[in-house]
Motif scaffolding. Structure first.
Motif, PDB file in Angstrom:
ATOM      1  N   VAL A 124     -12.629  -1.310   2.723  1.00 19.16           N
ATOM      2  CA  VAL A 124     -13.097  -1.668   1.386  1.00 19.16           C
ATOM      3  C   VAL A 124     -14.599  -1.450   1.279  1.00 19.16           C
ATOM      4  CG1 VAL A 124     -11.236  -3.316   1.002  1.00 19.16           C
ATOM      5  CG2 VAL A 124     -13.376  -4.118   2.011  1.00 19.16           C
ATOM      6  N   ASP A 125     -15.062  -1.372   0.030  1.00 17.20           N
ATOM      7  CA  ASP A 125     -16.478  -1.104  -0.212  1.00 17.20           C
ATOM      8  C   ASP A 125     -17.300  -2.378  -0.260  1.00 17.20           C
ATOM      9  OD1 ASP A 125     -16.362   1.923  -0.929  1.00 17.20           O
ATOM     10  OD2 ASP A 125     -14.690   0.982  -1.978  1.00 17.20           O
ATOM     11  N   LEU A 126     -16.658  -3.468  -0.675  1.00 18.01           N
ATOM     12  CA  LEU A 126     -17.382  -4.741  -0.752  1.00 18.01           C
ATOM     13  C   LEU A 126     -16.460  -5.849  -0.261  1.00 18.01           C
ATOM     14  CD1 LEU A 126     -19.821  -6.464  -1.634  1.00 18.01           C
ATOM     15  CD2 LEU A 126     -18.831  -6.532  -3.931  1.00 18.01           C
ATOM     16  N   ALA A 127     -16.861  -6.516   0.815  1.00 19.37           N
ATOM     17  CA  ALA A 127     -16.062  -7.609   1.372  1.00 19.37           C
ATOM     18  C   ALA A 127     -16.696  -8.936   0.997  1.00 19.37           C
ATOM     19  CB  ALA A 127     -15.990  -7.471   2.887  1.00 19.37           C
ATOM     20  N   ILE A 128     -15.889  -9.842   0.505  1.00 22.52           N
ATOM     21  CA  ILE A 128     -16.388 -11.173   0.163  1.00 22.52           C
ATOM     22  C   ILE A 128     -15.518 -12.186   0.901  1.00 22.52           C
ATOM     23  CG2 ILE A 128     -16.747 -12.852  -1.683  1.00 22.52           C
ATOM     24  CD1 ILE A 128     -17.190 -10.534  -3.603  1.00 22.52           C
ATOM     25  N   THR A 168       0.811  -1.222   0.000  1.00 19.18           N
ATOM     26  CA  THR A 168       0.000   0.000   0.000  1.00 19.18           C
ATOM     27  C   THR A 168       0.841   1.268   0.000  1.00 19.18           C
ATOM     28  OG1 THR A 168      -0.104   0.044   2.408  1.00 19.18           O
ATOM     29  CG2 THR A 168      -1.883  -1.106   1.259  1.00 19.18           C
ATOM     30  N   GLY A 169       2.070   1.186   0.529  1.00 16.17           N
ATOM     31  CA  GLY A 169       2.783   2.432   0.766  1.00 16.17           C
ATOM     32  C   GLY A 169       1.990   3.262   1.765  1.00 16.17           C
ATOM     33  N   ARG A 170       2.127   4.604   1.660  1.00 16.11           N
ATOM     34  CA  ARG A 170       1.443   5.461   2.632  1.00 16.11           C
ATOM     35  C   ARG A 170      -0.066   5.272   2.529  1.00 16.11           C
ATOM     36  NH1 ARG A 170       2.518  11.156   1.411  1.00 16.11           N
ATOM     37  NH2 ARG A 170       0.301  11.639   1.342  1.00 16.11           N
ATOM     38  N   LEU A 171      -0.672   4.876   3.661  1.00 14.59           N
ATOM     39  CA  LEU A 171      -2.072   4.453   3.614  1.00 14.59           C
ATOM     40  C   LEU A 171      -3.033   5.566   3.205  1.00 14.59           C
ATOM     41  CD1 LEU A 171      -2.562   2.004   6.610  1.00 14.59           C
ATOM     42  CD2 LEU A 171      -3.025   1.552   4.205  1.00 14.59           C
ATOM     43  N   ASP A 172      -2.782   6.782   3.691  1.00 14.97           N
ATOM     44  CA  ASP A 172      -3.764   7.837   3.409  1.00 14.97           C
ATOM     45  C   ASP A 172      -3.687   8.313   1.958  1.00 14.97           C
ATOM     46  OD1 ASP A 172      -1.483   9.336   3.483  1.00 14.97           O
ATOM     47  OD2 ASP A 172      -1.986  10.437   5.312  1.00 14.97           O
ATOM     48  N   ALA A 173      -2.666   7.832   1.239  1.00 13.12           N
ATOM     49  CA  ALA A 173      -2.580   8.198  -0.176  1.00 13.12           C
ATOM     50  C   ALA A 173      -2.804   6.987  -1.072  1.00 13.12           C
ATOM     51  CB  ALA A 173      -1.212   8.808  -0.468  1.00 13.12           C
ATOM     52  N   PHE A 174      -3.223   5.868  -0.467  1.00 19.32           N
ATOM     53  CA  PHE A 174      -3.361   4.640  -1.239  1.00 19.32           C
ATOM     54  C   PHE A 174      -4.632   4.661  -2.086  1.00 19.32           C
ATOM     55  CE2 PHE A 174      -5.195   0.315  -1.438  1.00 19.32           C
ATOM     56  CZ  PHE A 174      -4.254  -0.249  -2.282  1.00 19.32           C
ATOM     57  N   SER A 175      -4.449   4.516  -3.365  1.00 21.19           N
ATOM     58  CA  SER A 175      -5.552   4.376  -4.326  1.00 21.19           C
ATOM     59  C   SER A 175      -6.761   5.240  -3.982  1.00 21.19           C
ATOM     60  CB  SER A 175      -5.982   2.911  -4.398  1.00 21.19           C
ATOM     61  OG  SER A 175      -6.816   2.722  -5.523  1.00 21.19           O
ATOM     62  N   PRO A 176      -6.596   6.565  -4.042  1.00 21.66           N
ATOM     63  CA  PRO A 176      -7.633   7.465  -3.526  1.00 21.66           C
ATOM     64  C   PRO A 176      -8.917   7.519  -4.358  1.00 21.66           C
ATOM     65  CG  PRO A 176      -5.832   8.700  -4.518  1.00 21.66           C
ATOM     66  CD  PRO A 176      -5.397   7.284  -4.501  1.00 21.66           C
ATOM     67  N   PHE A 177      -8.861   7.092  -5.627  1.00 24.09           N
ATOM     68  CA  PHE A 177     -10.035   7.270  -6.493  1.00 24.09           C
ATOM     69  C   PHE A 177     -10.841   5.988  -6.689  1.00 24.09           C
ATOM     70  CE2 PHE A 177      -6.330   9.725  -8.052  1.00 24.09           C
ATOM     71  CZ  PHE A 177      -6.716  10.968  -7.569  1.00 24.09           C
ATOM     72  N   SER A 178     -10.482   4.944  -5.991  1.00 20.09           N
ATOM     73  CA  SER A 178     -11.089   3.649  -6.319  1.00 20.09           C
ATOM     74  C   SER A 178     -12.122   3.205  -5.297  1.00 20.09           C
ATOM     75  CB  SER A 178     -10.004   2.578  -6.415  1.00 20.09           C
ATOM     76  OG  SER A 178      -9.415   2.371  -5.153  1.00 20.09           O
ATOM     77  N   ARG A 179     -13.080   2.417  -5.818  1.00 18.53           N
ATOM     78  CA  ARG A 179     -13.859   1.570  -4.934  1.00 18.53           C
ATOM     79  C   ARG A 179     -13.101   0.258  -4.835  1.00 18.53           C
ATOM     80  NH1 ARG A 179     -19.999   1.138  -5.862  1.00 18.53           N
ATOM     81  NH2 ARG A 179     -19.528   0.822  -8.069  1.00 18.53           N
ATOM     82  N   LYS A 180     -13.271  -0.443  -3.716  1.00 15.56           N
ATOM     83  CA  LYS A 180     -12.441  -1.616  -3.484  1.00 15.56           C
ATOM     84  C   LYS A 180     -13.286  -2.832  -3.113  1.00 15.56           C
ATOM     85  CE  LYS A 180      -8.838   1.538  -1.998  1.00 15.56           C
ATOM     86  NZ  LYS A 180      -9.640   2.781  -2.077  1.00 15.56           N
ATOM     87  N   ILE A 181     -12.969  -3.931  -3.781  1.00 10.15           N
ATOM     88  CA  ILE A 181     -13.584  -5.214  -3.459  1.00 10.15           C
ATOM     89  C   ILE A 181     -12.487  -6.094  -2.883  1.00 10.15           C
ATOM     90  CG2 ILE A 181     -14.750  -7.257  -4.394  1.00 10.15           C
ATOM     91  CD1 ILE A 181     -15.655  -5.482  -6.771  1.00 10.15           C
ATOM     92  N   HIS A 182     -12.765  -6.754  -1.797  1.00  7.02           N
ATOM     93  CA  HIS A 182     -11.745  -7.620  -1.190  1.00  7.02           C
ATOM     94  C   HIS A 182     -12.298  -9.037  -1.030  1.00  7.02           C
ATOM     95  CE1 HIS A 182      -8.538  -8.156   2.227  1.00  7.02           C
ATOM     96  NE2 HIS A 182      -8.409  -9.041   1.252  1.00  7.02           N
ATOM     97  N   VAL A 183     -11.679  -9.981  -1.718  1.00  7.52           N
ATOM     98  CA  VAL A 183     -12.037 -11.388  -1.547  1.00  7.52           C
ATOM     99  C   VAL A 183     -10.955 -12.033  -0.688  1.00  7.52           C
ATOM    100  CG1 VAL A 183     -12.503 -13.584  -2.673  1.00  7.52           C
ATOM    101  CG2 VAL A 183     -13.106 -11.439  -3.833  1.00  7.52           C
ATOM    102  N   ASP A 184     -11.339 -12.545   0.465  1.00  9.58           N
ATOM    103  CA  ASP A 184     -10.357 -13.176   1.355  1.00  9.58           C
ATOM    104  C   ASP A 184     -11.064 -14.232   2.190  1.00  9.58           C
ATOM    105  OD1 ASP A 184      -7.374 -11.867   2.558  1.00  9.58           O
ATOM    106  OD2 ASP A 184      -8.289 -13.656   3.447  1.00  9.58           O
ATOM    107  N   ILE A 185     -10.378 -15.329   2.445  1.00 10.64           N
ATOM    108  CA  ILE A 185     -10.982 -16.396   3.242  1.00 10.64           C
ATOM    109  C   ILE A 185     -10.902 -16.067   4.733  1.00 10.64           C
ATOM    110  CG2 ILE A 185      -8.933 -17.841   3.555  1.00 10.64           C
ATOM    111  CD1 ILE A 185     -10.943 -20.197   2.696  1.00 10.64           C
ATOM    112  N   ASP A 186     -10.058 -15.097   5.064  1.00 15.81           N
ATOM    113  CA  ASP A 186      -9.855 -14.717   6.463  1.00 15.81           C
ATOM    114  C   ASP A 186     -10.542 -13.378   6.717  1.00 15.81           C
ATOM    115  OD1 ASP A 186      -9.009 -13.992   8.954  1.00 15.81           O
ATOM    116  OD2 ASP A 186      -6.865 -14.174   8.525  1.00 15.81           O
TER     117      ASP A 186
END
Lengths: 171, 581
Positions: free
Chosen positions: B316-320, B288-306
């Motif tokens: 994130v905007d959508l957790a799966i 991610t590097g600096r978190l407050d500057a990480f991918s500022p224009f995106s919506r985020k989907i996260h697929v994770d088993i944990d």
């Protein structure tokens, strides 16, 4: 450079776990390893077969950290369920404290009078001391202890919070 | 049914679980198990030279085969030496079962000889652990341990067995399928979330698939499904260090690795994307590097088993919550069922094309000196048709290997990502070679890291494992030196590799072939000579001493603040940056 801290709010959690050796170390160690706070922690088995324990944890954390705490607790293999009672809604919190007060004369009379107001029971007495038992929310007990300091309080033991959601739903 | 000793129960349970190889080292508290192993003759035991290596070898075996790695070590120092590898496997989600001997139950807590509180020590560096005090529970515990190690988010599970439990007898029956009373990982995703994710992907103008080690863990089919999702969505693909190979480096939509030493195009695409689909990765700080500057224009989907990975570092905007292989299968199916046309991403690809034109992995050539990047590329040229398995140690060489050695298939890239364990590569190569006897296995190493588990040269010799070690020798702990250049005005505090051994002679002393490569003229011939030898080979490749690893996002910087070359490096950093890892 200075180290900053994030804003925290207080949450009471009910964690149902397998009653097995090391479970308390697993939970407590998770909190220390990940830098979460524990204000109080109580544990006791709660099922007829003594197989499941209920752990009540009072912690303070930011909303984001709180979400992590719940997920991290849930990830432990022997954990059955994790409930954030504070987020769930109205719930009852109770704590029991024992207070030993020593003294004679006016202090002794005042101690008894205060105990009566706070509905504390005398569970042991000598000619120079009392042991009071008091239950209630954290604030009530804090206040009672503060008052008793002025009339000869010499020892305190507290159980830590146990808590349960109001209403007919159970966890 | 007759009773068996705990040690015999252990061996029988391991056989029932399909275990073929155990990496271990004997000692007092596991003698009954070693005797049972000897009498059974059904499991191959690989005698390492240090218990840490047993754990890394098991990781290498697991990562390259998809099967759990199994470790057997004694109590006390045996167990504590294994702790680094156990932690490594936890950080990188590697399925592993570690069996440790323990002093007899009556002696636990008495500071007995070779006693250590193994379950206490490994409680927070394992996925789960057990102290088995009753031989009647041993069989079920072993089966449960394998189930926990291999299901959900994989990880290391430790079983501590006191010596008297190994000797005492009990009955053993192979249990049926395990249905754990509390542990039930969520494998299938919620259907509406999948539909939502697919619609977001189909509607995005600047999507990016950000993939990680979870796809490797989900099995080869998941990699195929990723390729299919990339094809039908047209989205560019980047990957973490752990996920390399899931999408082929030769694929048209491949942007290269992202993060601290990722490519310009991968990091800029993350920064400018309007949709990030994170598949089996965990928004690690290196990514991610600096978190407050990480991918500022995106919506985020996260697929994770944990579930605990979700919203841990990045909201994130959508957790799966699901196994990423199943989630990919569902996403591909829904994408096709909804007849989403392939999105028009021409404008997005044009932007990416401009970033690619920066050629951020290019490096300056120096007269006759071998640039380390050149050496990795030469190694790739000479070997990629054989689909080699590459392991690494930790440091600059690891990043150069990740950047310049293109992986086209999963399970071919074994590296210590989360924990960053120097000394990982050689034992991991040994484990990988055991699991893949016909494969070409190469440990791309640094001269400092390789010394951390150098004793394992003997293990490869003993089992006639033809592993290759390719040392990029620059006589520095290069990554430490690089950070000292960036952060501490080039004060090289203790980062020079002094008193190096003669690696060629050292290899020869262990029965290996040793090759030294000095100068560009010897590079291709040296690699060819390494490949021609059918036994183990150690190559001491002398590279340019002061080369640094670029591109680089310095600690605490944003994706847009990449350093592309050495001339952009400043001399001293402020305290805020110094305090970051």
């Amino acid at each position: 450079m200075h180290i900053t801290k994030e804003k925290a709010s207080r949450h009471t959690l009910a964690v149902m776990v397998d009653n097995e050796p090391g479970i308390l170390a697993r939970i407590a160690g998770l909190f220390t390893a990940r830098g979460y706070n524990i204000e109080s922690l109580t544990v006791s088995d709660v099922t007829a077969d003594k197989a499941v324990s209920r752990i009540t944890i009072v912690t303070s954390a930011s909303d984001a950290t709180m979400e992590q705490i719940l997920a991290q607790l849930d990830r432990l293999i022997p954990v059955h369920s994790v409930t954030d009672l504070t987020a769930l809604g109205p719930h009852v919190e109770r704590e029991l404290a024992l207070l030993k007060v020593s003294g004679t004369g006016d202090h002794r009379i005042e101690a008894l009078r205060l105990a009566d107001v706070y509905r504390a029971r005398v569970v042991d007495a000598t000619t120079t001391s009392f042991v009071f038992e008091v239950t209630g929310g954290r604030e009530k007990i804090d206040t009672f202890i503060t008052l008793m300091r002025e009339v000869g309080l010499c020892e305190v033991a507290r159980t830590g919070i146990v808590a349960m959601a109001r209403g007919n739903a159970s966890i | 049914m007759t009773e068996k000793s705990g040690a015999d129960i252990l061996i029988e349970a391991l056989c029932d679980l399909g275990v073929e190889v155990v990496f271990g080292y004997p000692g007092g508290a596991v003698l009954p198990i070693y005797d049972a192993l000897f009498r059974s003759g059904r499991i191959k035991h690989i005698l390492v030279r240090h218990e840490q290596a047993a754990t890394h070898a098991a990781e290498g075996y697991a990562r390259s085969t998809g099967k759990p790695g199994v470790v057997l070590v004694t109590s006390g120092p045996g167990a504590t030496n294994a702790v680094t590898g156990i932690t490594d496997a936890l950080m990188d989600s590697i399925p592993m079962v570690v069996i440790t001997g323990q002093v007899p139950t009556a002696l636990i807590g008495t500071d007995a000889f070779q006693e250590a509180d193994t379950v206490g020590i490994t409680r927070h560096c394992s996925k789960h652990n057990y102290l088995v005090k009753d031989p009647a529970k041993l069989g079920d515990t072993i089966h449960e341990a394998f189930y926990i190690a291999t299901s959900g988010r994989p990880g290391p599970v430790v079983i501590d067995i006191p010596k008297d439990v190994q000797v005492a007898t009990a009955r053993y029956t192979k249990p049926g399928p395990i249905r754990h009373k509390t542990y039930r990982p969520q494998i299938k995703a919620d259907q509406t979330s999948i539909e939502q994710a697919v619609d977001m992907l189909a509607a995005a103008e600047r999507p990016i698939l950000y993939t990680g080690g979870g796809i490797i863990n989900a099995g080869p089919a998941a990699s195929q499904l990723l390729r299919e999702l990339a094809r039908i969505s047209g989205a560019p693909v980047t990957s973490t260090l752990m996920g390399l190979g899931a999408y082929p480096a030769s694929g048209e939509q491949w942007l290269g690795m992202l993060g601290m030493h990722g490519t310009y195009e991968a990091n800029l695409a993350m920064n400018k994307a309007d949709l990030i689909v994170c598949l089996g990765a965990r928004f690690d700080d290196r990514v991610t590097g600096r978190l407050d500057a990480f991918s500022p224009f995106s919506r985020k989907i996260h697929v994770d088993i944990d579930r605990s990975s979700i919203n841990k570092n990045v909201r994130v905007d959508l957790a799966i919550v699901a196994d990423v292989g199943h989630a990919l299968e569902d996403m591909v199916r829904v994408f096709k069922a909804r007849r989403h046309p392939k999105p028009d991403l021409a404008a997005w690809w044009q932007m990416i094309g401009e970033w690619r034109a920066k050629k951020s992995l290019d490096f300056p050539e120096v007269d006759n000196d071998i640039m380390p990047q050149r050496a990795v590329r030469a190694l790739w040229e000479a070997t990629h048709k054989r689909a080699p398995i590459i392991t690494t140690e930790v440091g600059q060489h690891q990043m150069w290997a990740a950047q310049h050695f293109g992986f086209d298939a999963p399970n071919k890239w074994l590296t210590s990502g989360g924990l960053g364990t120097m000394g990982y590569g050689l034992p991991a190569a040994i484990g990988a070679q055991l699991g893949n006897p016909k494969a070409l296995v190469i440990d791309i190493a640094g001269e400092a890291s390789i010394q951390m588990n150098i004793q394992e040269l003997a293990t490869a010799s003993q089992y006639r494992l033809p592993v290759k070690i390719f040392i990029l020798n620059n006589e520095y702990m290069g990554m430490v030196r690089q950070w000292q250049e960036l952060t501490y005005s080039s004060r090289y505090s203790e980062s020079y590799s002094d008193s190096l051994p003669d690696f060629v002679k050292l290899g020869e002393a262990y029965g290996w072939k040793g090759i030294r490569i000095e100068g560009l003229g010897q590079l291709d011939d040296g690699i060819a000579a390494m490949l021609d030898h059918d036994g183990p080979v150690i190559v001491d490749c002398r590279v340019a001493k002061l080369a640094n690893c670029f591109p680089m996002i310095p600690s605490g910087a944003a994706h847009t603040e990449m350093l592309l070359q050495a001339s952009e490096v400043s001399g001293e950093m402020d305290d805020e940056a110094k305090a970051l890892v």
